[in-house]
Design a protein around this motif. Structure first.
Motif, PDB file in Angstrom:
ATOM      1  N   ALA A  13       4.580  -9.753  -3.421  1.00 11.30           N
ATOM      2  CA  ALA A  13       3.864  -9.239  -4.590  1.00 11.30           C
ATOM      3  C   ALA A  13       2.976  -8.094  -4.144  1.00 11.30           C
ATOM      4  N   THR A  14       2.878  -7.068  -4.968  1.00 12.14           N
ATOM      5  CA  THR A  14       1.933  -5.983  -4.729  1.00 12.14           C
ATOM      6  C   THR A  14       0.869  -6.024  -5.820  1.00 12.14           C
ATOM      7  N   LEU A  15      -0.347  -5.604  -5.463  1.00  8.78           N
ATOM      8  CA  LEU A  15      -1.500  -5.830  -6.325  1.00  8.78           C
ATOM      9  C   LEU A  15      -2.488  -4.692  -6.161  1.00  8.78           C
ATOM     10  N   GLY A  16      -3.068  -4.209  -7.277  1.00 11.11           N
ATOM     11  CA  GLY A  16      -4.097  -3.180  -7.173  1.00 11.11           C
ATOM     12  C   GLY A  16      -4.657  -2.816  -8.529  1.00 11.11           C
ATOM     13  N   GLN A  17      -5.806  -2.133  -8.499  1.00 11.36           N
ATOM     14  CA  GLN A  17      -6.421  -1.627  -9.723  1.00 11.36           C
ATOM     15  C   GLN A  17      -6.666  -0.130  -9.578  1.00 11.36           C
ATOM     16  N   SER A  18      -6.477   0.609 -10.672  1.00  8.98           N
ATOM     17  CA  SER A  18      -6.713   2.053 -10.734  1.00  8.98           C
ATOM     18  C   SER A  18      -5.873   2.765  -9.674  1.00  8.98           C
ATOM     19  N   MET A  19      -6.476   3.456  -8.704  1.00  2.86           N
ATOM     20  CA  MET A  19      -5.688   4.086  -7.650  1.00  2.86           C
ATOM     21  C   MET A  19      -4.812   3.067  -6.944  1.00  2.86           C
ATOM     22  N   GLY A  20      -5.369   1.882  -6.697  1.00  2.00           N
ATOM     23  CA  GLY A  20      -4.592   0.828  -6.071  1.00  2.00           C
ATOM     24  C   GLY A  20      -3.457   0.333  -6.936  1.00  2.00           C
ATOM     25  N   ALA A  21      -3.620   0.430  -8.262  1.00  2.00           N
ATOM     26  CA  ALA A  21      -2.551   0.024  -9.174  1.00  2.00           C
ATOM     27  C   ALA A  21      -1.367   0.984  -9.080  1.00  2.00           C
ATOM     28  N   TYR A  22      -1.648   2.284  -8.929  1.00  2.00           N
ATOM     29  CA  TYR A  22      -0.561   3.243  -8.745  1.00  2.00           C
ATOM     30  C   TYR A  22       0.231   2.874  -7.493  1.00  2.00           C
ATOM     31  N   ALA A  23      -0.507   2.566  -6.413  1.00  2.00           N
ATOM     32  CA  ALA A  23       0.150   2.179  -5.162  1.00  2.00           C
ATOM     33  C   ALA A  23       0.921   0.882  -5.331  1.00  2.00           C
ATOM     34  N   ALA A  24       0.365  -0.065  -6.073  1.00  3.51           N
ATOM     35  CA  ALA A  24       1.049  -1.346  -6.271  1.00  3.51           C
ATOM     36  C   ALA A  24       2.392  -1.144  -6.951  1.00  3.51           C
ATOM     37  N   VAL A  25       2.432  -0.273  -7.961  1.00  5.08           N
ATOM     38  CA  VAL A  25       3.694  -0.003  -8.653  1.00  5.08           C
ATOM     39  C   VAL A  25       4.639   0.783  -7.734  1.00  5.08           C
ATOM     40  N   MET A  26       4.128   1.847  -7.132  1.00  5.36           N
ATOM     41  CA  MET A  26       4.967   2.726  -6.307  1.00  5.36           C
ATOM     42  C   MET A  26       5.566   1.969  -5.121  1.00  5.36           C
ATOM     43  N   TYR A  27       4.701   1.318  -4.331  1.00  2.41           N
ATOM     44  CA  TYR A  27       5.217   0.615  -3.156  1.00  2.41           C
ATOM     45  C   TYR A  27       5.937  -0.675  -3.545  1.00  2.41           C
ATOM     46  N   GLY A  28       5.517  -1.295  -4.633  1.00  2.33           N
ATOM     47  CA  GLY A  28       6.254  -2.465  -5.093  1.00  2.33           C
ATOM     48  C   GLY A  28       7.700  -2.138  -5.387  1.00  2.33           C
ATOM     49  N   LEU A  29       7.937  -0.997  -6.025  1.00  3.32           N
ATOM     50  CA  LEU A  29       9.306  -0.574  -6.322  1.00  3.32           C
ATOM     51  C   LEU A  29      10.050  -0.185  -5.045  1.00  3.32           C
ATOM     52  N   LEU A  30       9.384   0.528  -4.155  1.00  2.00           N
ATOM     53  CA  LEU A  30      10.037   0.967  -2.923  1.00  2.00           C
ATOM     54  C   LEU A  30      10.358  -0.200  -1.997  1.00  2.00           C
ATOM     55  N   LEU A  31       9.565  -1.278  -2.089  1.00  2.00           N
ATOM     56  CA  LEU A  31       9.780  -2.452  -1.244  1.00  2.00           C
ATOM     57  C   LEU A  31      10.616  -3.532  -1.925  1.00  2.00           C
ATOM     58  N   ASP A  32      11.034  -3.280  -3.164  1.00  5.07           N
ATOM     59  CA  ASP A  32      11.769  -4.285  -3.946  1.00  5.07           C
ATOM     60  C   ASP A  32      10.962  -5.569  -4.086  1.00  5.07           C
TER      61      ASP A  32
END
Length: 315
Positions: A106-125
Motif C-alpha cells: 500500500a502507498t499512502l500520503g497527503q498533499s505532495m505525499g498523496a501525489y507520490a502515493a498515486v504515482m509510485y503506487g501505480l509504478l509499483l503495482d
C-alpha cells in the motif's frame, strides 16, 4: 544499500535520512508512506504514529518504508538513498519490495505525499493506494486552464529544468497502469479553501480544486471517492479532529472495520449553531448530516436537533 532498522518516534523525528525502512517481517503487509510539503522547515516523515496505532488496533504488524522529499519537488528530483528522478526512485523501491517480500503493498500520503502515493503506487503495482487531497497533474498548461495556482511555481520549476524522468498527469498514468486490481482511495475535502496552503499564488476559490482532481482520477482502477464537505485541503487534520483517521486507514489499507474513537458530547457552540440554522429554516435532516460529517454519531446528532427543537423559545 538501505538497511532496515527498528524504528521509534525519536529516530523518525531526528534522523537526517530521507528514507527509513522499519524492521522487516516477510509476509506482513507493506506500507510506503510519503511525507507532505514544508516550505519553512525540512519536510517530516508522515503517518508513522498512525501506522503504529493501526498495528496495535489490528494486531497486524506492518512493514514500513518512510520517504520524504527534502527538495519539495513532488518526488520528481533527488531522494537521497533512492534515486535522482522518478524512474530511478521507483526501481529502488521495487528492489526494497522484493527484499521485504510482503503479502501486499500500500502507498499512502497527503498533499505532495498523496501525489507520490498515486504515482509510485501505480509504478509499483501497489494493491492499495491511499491519497489524501492529491493533485492530479503537475502540468503548467493544465494548471492555468483549471486555475490551479496553488503550487504553480513547483510546476514551472519542473518544466524549466525537467528531471530525467517524470509523470506530470496522473490521469494519464492511471490510464496506462491501473488495473482492476488497483484499489485507489481518494480522500478529499469539498469545502472551498479561502487561500492556498502551498506556497503558490494565493487564490480564493468558489469550488474545491481537490474535488476536481479526484474526479479526474475517478474513472481508473477500483477507485473509491471519500468526500468530506466540512473540510478544505487539510483533510487529514479534519479527520484527526473528528476522530475518524484511524478507522479510515484501517479500512483503506487492511480492509478492517475499526470503531472510531469516541467523540465528546456535542458542545453548547454546536447546539447554538443548530438553533440558529433551524431558525433560518434549515431542515433538521441537513443539520444531522453536517453534524455527522464532523464525526458525531447519528444518534447524538439526531438527539441534538430534537433537543433544540424541544427547548422553550425565548420570549
Amino acid at each position: 544499500m538501505l538497511q532496515a532498522q527498528a524504528l521509534d518516534n525519536r529516530l523518525v523525528a531526528t534522523t537526517a535520512d530521507d528514507v527509513l525502512v522499519d524492521r522487516i517481517v516477510p509476509g506482513a503487509p507493506l506500507v510506503i508512506a510519503f511525507g507532505f510539503v514544508s516550505w519553512t522547515t525540512r519536510p517530516a516523515f508522515d503517518f508513522y504514529g498512525r501506522l503504529k496505532k493501526l498495528e496495535q488496533a489490528s494486531g497486524q504488524y506492518l512493514n514500513k518504508i518512510l520517504v520524504r522529499d527534502s527538495g519539495n519537488a513532488w518526488y520528481h528530483r533527488r531522494i537521497v538513498g533512492l534515486g535522482s528522478h522518478v524512474d530511478e526512485t521507483a526501481q529502488a523501491l521495487r528492489d526494497l519490495v522484493r527484499r521485504i517480500a510482503p503479502s501486499q503493498v500500500a502507498t499512502l500520503g497527503q498533499s505532495m505525499g498523496a501525489y507520490a502515493a498515486v504515482m509510485y503506487g501505480l509504478l509499483l503495482d501497489a494493491q492499495q493506494i491511499v491519497a489524501f487531497g492529491p493533485l492530479s497533474f503537475l502540468d503548467v498548461q493544465q494548471a492555468r486552464l483549471y486555475h490551479e495556482l496553488r503550487w504553480l511555481p513547483v510546476m514551472e520549476s519542473l518544466a524549466q529544468d525537467p528531471p530525467a524522468s517524470g509523470y506530470y498527469d496522473l490521469a494519464a498514468l492511471c490510464r496506462a497502469r491501473a488495473t482492476d486490481k488497483t484499489q485507489l482511495h481518494l480522500l478529499f475535502g469539498t469545502r472551498p479553501d479561502v487561500a492556498n496552503g502551498g506556497g503558490g499564488a494565493s487564490a480564493s476559490e468558489s469550488v474545491n480544486l481537490d474535488a476536481m482532481h479526484a474526479q479526474r482520477l475517478a474513472p481508473f482502477g477500483r477507485c473509491t471517492l471519500h468526500p468530506f464537505p466540512q473540510s478544505g485541503h487539510a483533510v487529514v487534520q479534519h479527520l484527526i479532529d473528528t476522530k475518524r483517521i484511524n478507522g479510515l486507514l484501517a479500512s483503506s489499507i487492511l480492509g478492517l472495520a475499526l470503531d472510531d474513537e469516541p467523540m465528546p458530547d456535542i458542545s453548547r457552540e454546536w447546539l447554538d449553531w443548530v438553533a440558529e440554522n433551524l431558525r433560518l429554516g434549515c431542515a433538521g435532516e441537513q443539520l444531522v448530516a453536517v453534524l455527522q460529517q464532523h464525526g458525531f454519531s447519528l444518534a447524538s446528532s439526531m438527539a441534538a436537533v430534537d433537543a433544540v427543537r424541544a427547548a422553550p423559545k425565548a420570549p
